[in-house]
Write an enzyme that holds these catalytic residues in place. Structure first.
Site, mmCIF file in Angstrom:
data_model
loop_
_atom_site.group_PDB
_atom_site.id
_atom_site.type_symbol
_atom_site.label_atom_id
_atom_site.label_comp_id
_atom_site.label_asym_id
_atom_site.label_seq_id
_atom_site.Cartn_x
_atom_site.Cartn_y
_atom_site.Cartn_z
ATOM 1 N N PHE A 1 36.388 46.514 42.192
ATOM 2 C CA PHE A 1 34.967 46.421 41.863
ATOM 3 C C PHE A 1 34.501 44.965 41.942
ATOM 4 C CE2 PHE A 1 37.314 46.290 37.826
ATOM 5 C CZ PHE A 1 36.797 45.167 37.204
ATOM 6 N N PRO A 2 33.240 44.744 42.339
ATOM 7 C CA PRO A 2 32.730 43.370 42.474
ATOM 8 C C PRO A 2 32.852 42.604 41.166
ATOM 9 C CG PRO A 2 31.228 44.925 43.493
ATOM 10 C CD PRO A 2 32.247 45.744 42.742
ATOM 11 N N CYS A 3 33.158 41.327 41.277
ATOM 12 C CA CYS A 3 33.304 40.491 40.090
ATOM 13 C C CYS A 3 31.949 40.291 39.438
ATOM 14 C CB CYS A 3 33.895 39.139 40.469
ATOM 15 S SG CYS A 3 34.248 38.083 39.046
ATOM 16 N N PRO A 4 31.833 40.504 38.129
ATOM 17 C CA PRO A 4 30.552 40.333 37.454
ATOM 18 C C PRO A 4 30.044 38.899 37.533
ATOM 19 C CG PRO A 4 32.094 41.545 36.074
ATOM 20 C CD PRO A 4 32.882 40.979 37.217
ATOM 21 N N ASN B 1 40.739 42.342 41.323
ATOM 22 C CA ASN B 1 39.624 41.408 41.265
ATOM 23 C C ASN B 1 40.109 39.979 41.469
ATOM 24 O OD1 ASN B 1 36.862 40.431 40.562
ATOM 25 N ND2 ASN B 1 36.674 42.515 39.796
#
Length: 430
Positions: A155-158, A195
């Site tokens: 999932f994309p890094c926040p 990630n």
């Protein structure tokens, strides 16, 4: 999770260190319900669920943010090695036809992928079996996920403000919540998320801690570890956080793989650029061309033949330099030059960075269907796919302990432990 507090400033959401497990779960469920309520049309989700090729004799895999499939391919390879043996699997992997003949023996069976990157989806379709259902749809608009045994995803890094973690007030920070939402629905035995290293230091580590708590509150024993791809036969310095969760009712203690390559006694030597791309000097294939920006020239971009590559990025313009020619030379603060002239240097080609990411040569990357765009733009779509991918051999190393466990798990009582069920709707709110 984070708690909203009534103070002025950019960071209006601060970590709540005194949250109990139940508090975390309640806030998480409230947010997931809020996110789910935004989903408008879910008819196609139900149609897709009915078509999934669920197998009771396999570990059925759901892949989120799947990209071109580096993580999936590594798992598939590990699952094949668990069945036919390491040496046979690695030898088979070199030949497309042979691999395609045997890949269905893998203990891992991908049934569903989700990604919005059109060209990456085209690449996936070209290189993976036809039974895999590809859902090219914003995950925030996917209401129902198929039942599965394993969920994978990077999932994309926040993103966060300078004032501190803000996990609730920015929609872009919630893609990982949809990963958790899929866990709540599909109830897989295991999940694996990947990630960037920087996640470990965001908010002085508080961000990662909160994300781990959120995953755990969904019913999983969760751990994380920073792994370097070069320790597993990848000719690249690439550190990534690997998060593994095992459902709390499953008696499996996941242990991260020990390094197989390095300078310690008993390990294989690190793979170098020479090992990986030395045979491509006269035929490297197409590569991104053009000038080098001042930012690019602000640091060394060239590794020697006997080293591992810099991290491959998702950009042709930012690709590392080929090791040929003289080393770059530092002439000032944040300023490097080519001592033998720019004409004697080039970026690594698409084929070379695919090798560095340990994709096999037979793996084809889509350039899209618009032939009128420039060569660089078409190539950049390939660089982006490859740079975003998890190196195949790193994925294989992460997957191997799960593959070995899965063999025994399925043999012990497959009909009782793995049921051919569609999406879990018992939590009807989601």
């Amino acid at each position: 999770m984070t708690l909203k507090i009534d103070i002025k400033g950019r960071g209006k959401y601060k970590p709540a260190s005194d949250y109990s497990i139940d508090d975390v779960k309640n806030v998480l469920m409230e947010k997931i319900f809020e996110e789910s309520s935004r989903i408008i049309n879910s008819d196609d989700d139900l149609e897709i669920i009915e078509k999934v090729d669920f197998r009771t004799d396999k570990i059925n895999v759901l892949s989120l943010f799947s990209g071109c499939g580096g993580l999936d391919l590594g798992f598939e390879l590990a699952g094949l090695a668990a069945v036919i043996g390491e040496e046979a699997a690695m030898e088979t992997f070199k030949d497309k036809d042979r691999f395609n003949e045997l890949r269905n023996k893998s203990i891992f069976h991908t049934i569903y992928t989700n990604d919005l990157f059109k060209e990456a989806n085209q690449t996936y379709k070209t290189n993976f079996p036809g039974h895999v259902i590809q859902h090219e749809k914003d995950i925030r608009q996917v209401k129902y996920f198929p039942k599965c045994n394993l969920i994978l995803g990077g999932f994309p890094c926040p993103g966060f403000s300078e004032a501190g973690p803000r996990l609730i007030d920015d929609d872009r920070n919630f893609l990982y919540l949809h990963f958790i939402r899929s866990l709540i629905q599909a109830q897989p035995e295991i999940f694996v998320a990947e990630n960037v290293k920087g996640m470990m230091t965001l908010g002085k580590g508080e961000v990662l801690n909160q994300i781990i708590e959120d995953f755990a509150s969904a019913g999983y024993m969760v751990q994380f570890k920073l792994l370097n791809a070069r320790d597993y036969g990848v000719p690249q310095l690439r550190e990534r956080v690997i998060i593994v969760g095992v459902r709390k009712d499953i008696s499996f203690n996941y242990k991260y793989p020990s390094p197989t390559h390095g300078e310690e006694t008993g390990l294989k030597p690190f793979k170098t650029l020479r090992d990986s791309i030395g045979d491509l000097v006269t035929d490297p294939g197409p590569y991104f061309t053009g000038s080098y920006s001042s930012i690019y020239m602000s640091r060394n971009r060239k590794k020697s033949w006997d080293e591992q590559s810099f991290t491959i990025q998702a950009s042709g313009r930012q690709a590392p330099l080929h090791p040929g020619g003289l080393p770059m030379e530092k002439i000032g603060k944040d300023k490097w030059v080519f001592p033998d002239g720019e004409e004697n240097h080039r970026r690594l080609s698409v084929k070379e960075i695919a090798r560095v990411q340990t994709f096999p040569d037979w793996f084809q990357f889509s350039q899209g269907t618009n032939s009128q765009t420039s060569i660089n733009n078409r190539l950049d779509k390939q660089y982006k796919q490859i740079g975003n991918a998890v190196p195949v051999l790193l994925a294989k190393a992460v997957a191997s302990p799960i593959a070995n466990w899965a063999i025994d798990y399925l043999e012990s009582s497959p009909n009782n432990k793995i049921k051919n069920e569609n999406a879990s709707f018992q939590l009807g709110l989601f």
